[in-house]
Design an enzyme around this catalytic site. Structure first.
Site, PDB file in Angstrom:
ATOM      1  N   GLU A  82       0.880  -1.223   0.008  1.00 30.92           N
ATOM      2  CA  GLU A  82       0.024  -0.084   0.088  1.00 30.92           C
ATOM      3  C   GLU A  82       0.835   1.320   0.069  1.00 30.92           C
ATOM      4  OE1 GLU A  82      -3.832  -1.523   1.992  1.00 30.92           O
ATOM      5  OE2 GLU A  82      -2.353  -0.844   3.507  1.00 30.92           O
ATOM      6  N   GLU A 142      -6.835  -7.893  -1.027  1.00 31.04           N
ATOM      7  CA  GLU A 142      -7.665  -7.950   0.051  1.00 31.04           C
ATOM      8  C   GLU A 142      -8.812  -7.363  -0.063  1.00 31.04           C
ATOM      9  OE1 GLU A 142      -5.525  -5.506   3.043  1.00 31.04           O
ATOM     10  OE2 GLU A 142      -3.634  -6.478   2.869  1.00 31.04           O
TER      11      GLU A 142
END
EC number: 3.2.1.-
Length: 653
Positions: A227, A301
């Protein structure tokens, strides 16, 4: 995973709207999906595919050459291939370091029996290199054993080695000793940081090389960092990490993982971009489509639940919502990974924290309202996903493993106690310093400082006044053995009454978890940072005790002179008792409803933090960590003694 503002019940109507619009979402990508017009009207869906991966498992696939790749057949949408065969990644996250090693097989078998073909896991740098240059891949940190066990069970593996992983872990999985030098800039190409990364990768990646698909192992993909699009401090950082992995021999597919709004800023040339999301809604894949129109979609995710924070509520997510989202992924052949399939536990001090205006620690349980519970039990989500995945499988799913048995043990009351002040002589030699030293810069652990636990600062004073100190995260202030107040980020001073005689000023500071997300990780030094003053006059000459609560400390503590527990004791102290587990120990949950705040140690193992502000009210105790018959239980209670310690076969989260 990242830590955006927490979910709230008031958002439920938005979820409903999102679910309503699911039939309309994917037509936004006209080149990728057929039946565009019918999808816009919500009147038709692609035919439900049936998959046969029986020949595409680590045990069956012997002749290997090309690994996980991507392909597009003419006007058809792009898709993944494995050894040239069309392949859909159906992954679930299990973190080996959050699950007792004795239960790895059980959790992996349950993943396989649910219909998944891939397990994903982070690799926590801070646990594997607790001191600079000292590596640990043993016991519960045996990464290679976990990966090979997954292969044996028939699961592929996607590794997420960081170096930063977030994962609601202390400092996002980065070692705290990186905070010693304020000039070192985390998650950048700063020389100090990259030198540390190079040494870590030099030790980690050679362990991963033989586990790769083309070496006969189960690792089909490796994630580059985590991320970074939301951090995005250095444009050269991700390309640097990409090259660092290639240079060391990573040959399998490389990918990045970002929130849907940060895909563009987190994307790295030559690396597959994947996204993380809470729910599928209109325009979910827009940015991803801009980055790579000719690549298959991968949801790295899909958050099937959420983590909890102390003083907050327990988060849950409706099983039907999860079932519907996964069903949509399958219909449109979107590869996915559920986060978490099995969350496990933040044993010891590994939990992280958030800071959205206030520092708040993550609770001990990482149950996450996942597909399996914290203790590995089945949920409604499990059976819904199993039924869904079985409906699209051309072959029968494996048999579901039996439940892990639970037990309720007789209540126990600690019989002995030891005030913290009586335990100081059993700690390692204290540090004597002119000025206070923060936790990370204490000259201990071969120069790597202290990562977790408590630090006690002690200084003799002979006058009162206004005490000022910057303590992180929470400090109890004592005159001798009497608590006079608490310091934290929002309360940095208190009044010390006038003294007739000289007294010991004692400041006990706890690291409640370093922030694991955002730029704030750079300033997460713990203990006392800066000077301590009374009436603006700096104090000098401190004795500093490190309370890391390691197993060796408890071994020494057994030789201390423990006292019978009084009816009530105020202040930090250790309490010792015995849990009688019988001849065949089983899992249980400890209930400490009459206690206030502290940690529980079973046979020297740190189960984690308890705190009466909730939401978590029980601590998971794995039966695998219990001995037959008698087990030593030690509580470190910070505030006020309680009474019984009970057990239950059901958690209270």
């Amino acid at each position: 995973m990242k830590s955006p503002p927490l979910l709230s019940p008031c958002l439920s109507w938005k979820r409903m709207v999102g679910v309503f619009f699911l039939p309309f979402i994917l037509p936004a990508f006209a080149p990728r999906f057929k039946q565009e017009e019918s999808l816009r009207l919500g009147t038709a869906h692609p035919p439900q595919p049936r998959f046969n991966w029986s020949h595409l498992t680590p045990l069956e696939l012997k002749n290997r050459s090309v690994g996980l790749g991507t392909a597009s057949t003419g006007r058809g949408k792009p898709h993944f291939t494995l050894e040239g065969h069309r392949f859909l990644i159906c992954g679930g996250s299990i973190h080996y370091f959050r699950v007792p090693r004795e239960y790895w097989r059980d959790r992996l078998l349950k993943l396989r029996a649910c219909g998944f073909n891939t397990v994903t896991t982070y690799v926590p740098w801070n646990l594997h290199e607790p001191e600079r240059g000292k590596f640990d891949f043993s016991g519960n940190l045996d990464l290679e054993a976990f990966v090979l066990m997954a292969a044996e069970i028939g699961l592929w593996v996607i590794l997420r080695p960081g170096p930063y992983i977030c994962s609601e872990m202390d400092l996002g999985g980065l070692p705290s000793w990186l905070l010693q030098d304020p000039r070192l800039l985390l998650r950048t190409t700063n020389k100090g940081f990259t030198e540390a990364v190079e040494k870590y990768f030099d030790h980690l990646i050679p362990r991963v090389i033989p586990l790769q698909y083309r070496q006969g192992g189960p690792v089909i993909a490796v994630q580059v960092e985590n991320e970074y699009g939301s951090f995005n401090k250095d444009k050269t950082y991700m390309p640097y990490l990409h090259k660092a992995l290639l240079r060391r021999g990573i040959v399998e597919l490389l990918l990045t993982s970002d929130g849907e709004k940060n895909v563009l800023s987190g994307h790295t040339k030559g690396v597959l971009a994947a996204i993380n999301l809470q729910k599928v809604q209109r325009n979910t894949f827009n940015q991803l489509h801009k980055v790579q129109r000719d690549k298959p979609l991968l949801v790295m995710e899909y958050w099937v639940g959420w983590f909890d924070r102390w003083g907050d509520k327990h988060h849950v997510k409706d099983a039907k919502e999860v079932e519907h989202a996964v069903s949509e992924f399958i219909k449109y052949e979107i590869s996915f990974n559920v986060y978490m399939f099995h969350g496990g536990t933040n044993f010891g001090f590994m939990n992280g924290a958030t800071n959205f205006g206030k520092h708040t620690g993550i609770v001990t349980s990482y149950d996450y309202d996942a597909v399996l519970t914290e203790a590995g039990d089945y949920t409604e989500k499990y059976f819904k996903l199993q039924k869904l995945l079985e409906s699209v499988s051309a072959t029968p799913l494996p048999q579901v493993p039996k439940l892990t048995p639970k037990a309720v043990y007789p209540p126990m009351r600690p019989s002995l106690y030891l005030p913290l002040w009586d335990a100081l002589s059993y700690l390692n030699e204290p540090v004597r310093s002119h000025q206070p030293v923060n936790m990370e810069n204490l000259p201990i652990n071969n120069g790597s400082g202290q990562s977790y636990g408590f630090v006690l600062y002690e200084k003799s004073i002979c006058s009162g006044g206004r005490l000022c100190a910057h303590a992180h995260d929470m400090a109890q202030v004592f005159l001798d053995e009497t608590m006079i107040g608490i310091l934290n980020e929002n309360n940095q001073d208190l009044h010390i009454p006038e003294l007739r005689d000289c007294r010991y000023l004692r400041i006990l500071v706890e690291n409640q978890g370093r922030v694991n997300f955002s730029w704030q990780i750079q300033n997460e030094q713990k203990g006392i940072t800066g000077s301590v003053s009374i009436n603006n006059s700096s104090l000098e000459g401190f004795t500093i005790y490190s309370l890391e609560m390691k197993m060796s400390f408890f071994e020494r503590l057994r030789s201390a002179t423990w006292k019978p527990v009084p009816d009530s004791h105020q202040g930090p102290a250790f309490y010792r008792g015995t849990l009688k587990a019988g001849p065949s120990p089983k899992d249980t949950f400890l209930s400490l409803l009459n206690w206030n705040y502290g940690f529980v140690f079973i046979n020297g193992r740190n189960l984690g933090r308890y705190w009466n502000i909730g939401p978590q009210q029980t601590l998971y105790l794995p039966g695998a960590w219990l001995r037959p018959e008698d087990n030593e239980v030690i509580l470190f209670e910070k505030m006020l003694s309680g009474s019984d310690i009970k057990s239950t076969d059901k958690p209270m989260l």
